[in-house]
Design an enzyme around this catalytic site. Structure first.
Site, short mmCIF file in Angstrom:
data_model
loop_
_atom_site.label_atom_id
_atom_site.label_comp_id
_atom_site.label_asym_id
_atom_site.label_seq_id
_atom_site.Cartn_x
_atom_site.Cartn_y
_atom_site.Cartn_z
N ILE A 62 0.85 -1.19 0.00
CA ILE A 62 0.00 0.00 0.00
C ILE A 62 0.89 1.25 0.00
O ILE A 62 1.03 1.94 1.01
CB ILE A 62 -0.97 0.00 1.21
N PRO A 63 1.53 1.51 -1.14
CA PRO A 63 2.40 2.69 -1.20
C PRO A 63 1.59 3.98 -1.15
O PRO A 63 0.46 4.04 -1.62
CB PRO A 63 3.12 2.53 -2.54
N HIS A 64 2.21 5.00 -0.57
CA HIS A 64 1.55 6.30 -0.44
C HIS A 64 2.62 7.35 -0.17
O HIS A 64 3.77 7.02 0.05
CB HIS A 64 0.52 6.27 0.69
N ALA A 65 2.20 8.57 -0.17
CA ALA A 65 3.05 9.69 0.23
C ALA A 65 2.24 10.52 1.22
O ALA A 65 1.10 10.18 1.55
CB ALA A 65 3.45 10.51 -1.00
#
Length: 148
Positions: A62-65
């Site tokens: 669950i990649p995010h910034a």
């Protein structure tokens, strides 16, 4: 909130490596205008700086910034890979389901994670998401998986 809507899901994708998979999940968010282009690079940079901390379960990333990195609207994309890729996680590699997370506030970020957790807590949902051959199948899993 845009949660795994048709334009946010790509089934049977190919990625050369983890960074490529993150970029593709981010492009789905940017194409839906829920994040700015710079958000995609921030997602990749977060992975490069911090490692695979967002590979939270077997086969799932669950990649995010951060919201201030260009998040415009609460949204979740899904890149389902035909062939899983290695993210460098000691126990949850390889990854096949990449859920890109975009949010404009920390509260939205938490709300999205709660919604996604409801779906992914059921092992059968994850299994079906990994083998789905179309968006229609994904949509059915989402609708039944969230308890609607």
């Amino acid at each position: 909130m845009k949660f795994l809507e048709e334009g946010l899901v790509k089934v049977g994708a190919k990625a050369t490596d983890a960074a490529d998979a993150i970029k593709q999940a981010g492009v789905l968010l940017a194409d839906a205008e829920t994040v700015e282009e710079v958000y995609i690079e921030a997602m990749v940079q977060s992975f490069q700086d911090n490692g695979p901390y967002f590979v939270l379960a077997p086969h799932i990333a669950i990649p995010h910034a951060r919201p201030e990195d260009g998040g415009k609207e609460a949204s979740v994309s899904l890149l389902q890979l035909k062939d899983p890729v290695t993210f460098g996680h000691s126990s949850n590699d390889p990854v096949q389901l990449i859920f890109g997370l975009g949010a404009s506030t920390s509260e939205e970020h938490v709300d999205l994670l709660k919604k996604l957790t409801l779906l992914l807590n059921k092992e059968e949902n994850v299994k079906q998401l990994r083998t789905a051959a179309s968006y229609r199948e994904i949509k059915t899993i989402i609708e039944t998986g969230e308890g609607k």
